[in-house]
Enzyme design. Structure first.
Site, PDB file in Angstrom:
ATOM      1  N   TYR A 180       0.814  -1.218   0.000  1.00 32.44           N
ATOM      2  CA  TYR A 180       0.000   0.000   0.000  1.00 32.44           C
ATOM      3  C   TYR A 180       0.844   1.263   0.000  1.00 32.44           C
ATOM      4  CZ  TYR A 180      -4.082  -2.895   0.785  1.00 32.44           C
ATOM      5  OH  TYR A 180      -5.073  -3.835   0.655  1.00 32.44           O
TER       6      TYR A 180
ATOM      7  N   LYS B 110       3.741 -14.500   5.075  1.00 33.02           N
ATOM      8  CA  LYS B 110       4.098 -15.413   3.987  1.00 33.02           C
ATOM      9  C   LYS B 110       5.613 -15.481   3.948  1.00 33.02           C
ATOM     10  CE  LYS B 110       2.764 -17.808   0.314  1.00 33.02           C
ATOM     11  NZ  LYS B 110       1.944 -19.008   0.356  1.00 33.02           N
TER      12      LYS B 110
ATOM     13  N   ASP C  79      -1.957 -18.105   3.769  1.00 31.50           N
ATOM     14  CA  ASP C  79      -2.973 -18.810   2.965  1.00 31.50           C
ATOM     15  C   ASP C  79      -3.727 -19.835   3.806  1.00 31.50           C
ATOM     16  OD1 ASP C  79      -0.527 -20.058   3.071  1.00 31.50           O
ATOM     17  OD2 ASP C  79      -0.315 -20.360   0.922  1.00 31.50           O
TER      18      ASP C  79
ATOM     19  N   ASP D  56      -6.186  -6.669   5.082  1.00 30.97           N
ATOM     20  CA  ASP D  56      -7.328  -6.141   4.347  1.00 30.97           C
ATOM     21  C   ASP D  56      -8.227  -7.306   3.913  1.00 30.97           C
ATOM     22  OD1 ASP D  56      -8.914  -4.331   3.070  1.00 30.97           O
ATOM     23  OD2 ASP D  56      -7.473  -3.787   1.509  1.00 30.97           O
TER      24      ASP D  56
ATOM     25  N   ASP E 120     -11.968  -8.872   5.863  1.00 28.14           N
ATOM     26  CA  ASP E 120     -13.237  -8.974   5.131  1.00 28.14           C
ATOM     27  C   ASP E 120     -13.777 -10.407   5.191  1.00 28.14           C
ATOM     28  OD1 ASP E 120     -13.218  -6.311   4.439  1.00 28.14           O
ATOM     29  OD2 ASP E 120     -13.850  -6.693   2.368  1.00 28.14           O
TER      30      ASP E 120
END
Ligand code: NAD
Length: 493
Positions: free
Chosen positions: A145, A192, A225, A249, A253
């Site tokens: 970002y 990750k 993941d 993010d 959600d």
């Protein structure tokens, strides 16, 4: 629900001064924004919230005036003066040139911690996980970002992923402090770092270092993941999740959706001196102006805001009235059985009519005044001994195969900096590459020195590459820090 596990909320940490604030900058936003903000402010005022509101205009109308950030200087002043900002969702126009208001505000005002609780309201709101009660704490300023993107060749585009040690330390410490202050038991880090050993590796390392200072809290790490999949399938395994910006993010959600609906989740963006509160959903242009939007997400964001402002009583009144309204089956169409339900205005009236009542099945909340966030400033780090030992030169090149490129580079190399490797999309293709490896027009060419070199050696190499008509598009210096390499090896080595 205890204050601790109650949504909930807010991310204040250690016990210091009790705040009491009244000033708040309010943006009505775009799409459904004005409808849900109107409903939320009516409810807050009915609950006796002491609010000195300064309206600020941001978003679509400002973009239309040609301000690409969507925010005028006067709005920045109002937000910074008030210190607290309640924001309805804003539409980011499609197409290039426009910056996301949300990302700009979070980064410019130093709102480094995004706190997103995901709570199920079973059996009143359909949910996949009746007992779900998870808080996702997302790093808010860094990662992809940073928005630093370039087109480098005909075929290749790049977005820089920036992860900093101070950024990791602030968010990780915040997550552990939050867990402790809210009576939570466990903090899980998602990263990750099996692939991104430097950037995500740093996040994980800092998580382990700082987590060791909180022996009262359980800690765990999952690759993002499988972590996201488990969070969706078995949210009971999680309590507080801390993660870098992009994963946070997405994961928050997912968490909100499996808990019930994105329309029901609020969020706090906390900085050292300023804070912004919002719903997690967007401006929902598809249902704007129809009086059917659910104001609950923004209302829960506003509850977090009231707690932050030291108005705990009003926060408890509003939150309990909302829970009771949901229990009584008064629902907006997004969560109502069969899609019927009441409109935004009627829903707000129902909440106001229940102010002072407690939920009967869901656990009532009882907020206390929080303590002002005692965020340590940006941590300082000792300077390492930095030594340049080579350079990665990135080339735009499509004039032949890799052995031809290697021979041109070897002709151009200097006595000090010798070509050691060429990779394409991170895969080593010279020396000893495989013909099956797909190659684009974007080559990373690694030149290594036998000992420390000054910047001038790199400039000399670049001049020779330029004379050889090799189109370099960027370089990355290869450095050691206290003797440890500060660069990854190419895959396939
Ligand atoms: P969205 O969240 O606006 O909508 C997704 C779906 O959820 C839509 O079907 C919508 O009708 C529904 N929905 C969302 N909120 C609802 C509510 N309160 N009540 C009932 N239904 C609701 O996501 P999107 O469509 O991807 O984005 C629309 C715009 O919002 C875009 O311009 C995007 O950039 C912006 N956005 C803003 C924010 C923010 O301001 N924080 C966050 C996300 C997206």
């Amino acid at each position: 629900m205890s204050v601790a596990s109650a949504v909930e909320q807010e991310g204040t940490a250690s016990m210091t001064e009790k705040p009491y604030r009244t000033q708040v900058a309010v943006a009505y936003g775009d799409g459904i924004g004005p409808e849900i903000m109107g409903a939320v402010l009516d409810i807050l005022r009915s609950a006796g919230a002491d609010l000195d509101v300064t309206p600020v205009e941001i978003g679509e109308s400002v973009y239309r005036r040609g301000v690409t950030s969507g925010i005028e200087p006067s709005a920045w002043q109002a937000m910074r003066r008030a210190g607290v900002f309640l924001k309805a969702p804003v539409t980011t126009p499609q197409g290039g040139g426009y910056k996301s208001v949300n990302v700009t505000i979070r980064k410019t005002l130093g709102l480094f911690a995004n706190v997103r609780p995901a709570v199920a309201y079973h059996p009143f709101v359909r949910t996949m996980h009746p007992g779900m009660d998870v808080v996702v704490i997302r790093e808010n300023e860094e990662d992809l970002y940073a928005g630093i993107e370039h087109r480098q060749t005909d075929q290749v585009y790049q977005c820089l992923k920036l992860i900093t040690r101070p950024g990791c330390e602030r968010i990780v410490r915040y997550a552990f402090d939050y867990a402790r202050a809210h009576g939570r038991k466990k903090v899980t880090c998602f990263s990750k770092d099996n692939i991104m050993k430097f950037t995500d590796g740093l996040f994980h390392k800092v998580f382990d270092e700082i987590g060791a200072e909180y022996p009262d809290l359980e800690r765990g790490h999952m690759i993002v993941d499988i972590g996201a999949a488990r969070l969706a399938a078995r949210p009971g395994d999680f309590d507080v999740v801390v993660t870098p910006n992009l994963y946070g993010d997405i994961v928050s959600d997912i968490a909100a959706e499996v808990a019930g609906s994105v329309g029901l989740a609020g969020s706090a963006n906390i900085g050292e001196t300023l804070a912004m509160f919002e719903a997690i959903h967007g401006s929902a242009p598809d249902i704007a102006g129809r009086d059917i939007a659910n104001p609950s997400g923004l209302l829960l964001g506003a509850v977090m805001m009231l707690v932050h402002m030291g108005q705990a009583q009003a926060a408890s009144l509003v939150h309990n009235a909302l829970l009771r309204t949901l229990e009584d089956g008064v629902h907006t169409p997004d969560i109502a059985a069969g899609g019927r339900g009441v409109g935004t205005g009627k829903f707000a009236e129902a909440v106001m009519a229940r102010l002072g009542r407690q939920p009967r099945t869901l656990k009532p909340v009882s907020y206390d005044s929080p303590d002002r966030p005692a965020q340590a400033g940006v941590p300082r780090q000792r300077k390492a001994v930095k030594t340049i030992v080579g350079v990665d030169v990135f080339l735009h090149w499509s004039d032949g195969d890799v052995s031809q490129l290697a021979s041109r580079l070897q002709q151009a190399q200097t006595e000090t900096l010798a070509l050691s490797m060429i990779t394409n999309r991170g895969v080593k293709v010279w020396p000893n590459g495989y013909p099956e490896t797909f190659c684009t027009d974007h080559w990373r060419c690694r030149f290594l020195a036998a000992k420390e070199i000054p910047h001038e050696e790199i400039l000399r190499l670049l001049l020779r590459l330029s004379s050889a008509k090799l189109d370099f598009i960027k370089i990355e210096n290869l450095c050691t820090f206290d003797g440890e390499p500060g660069f990854s090896l190419g895959q396939g080595q």
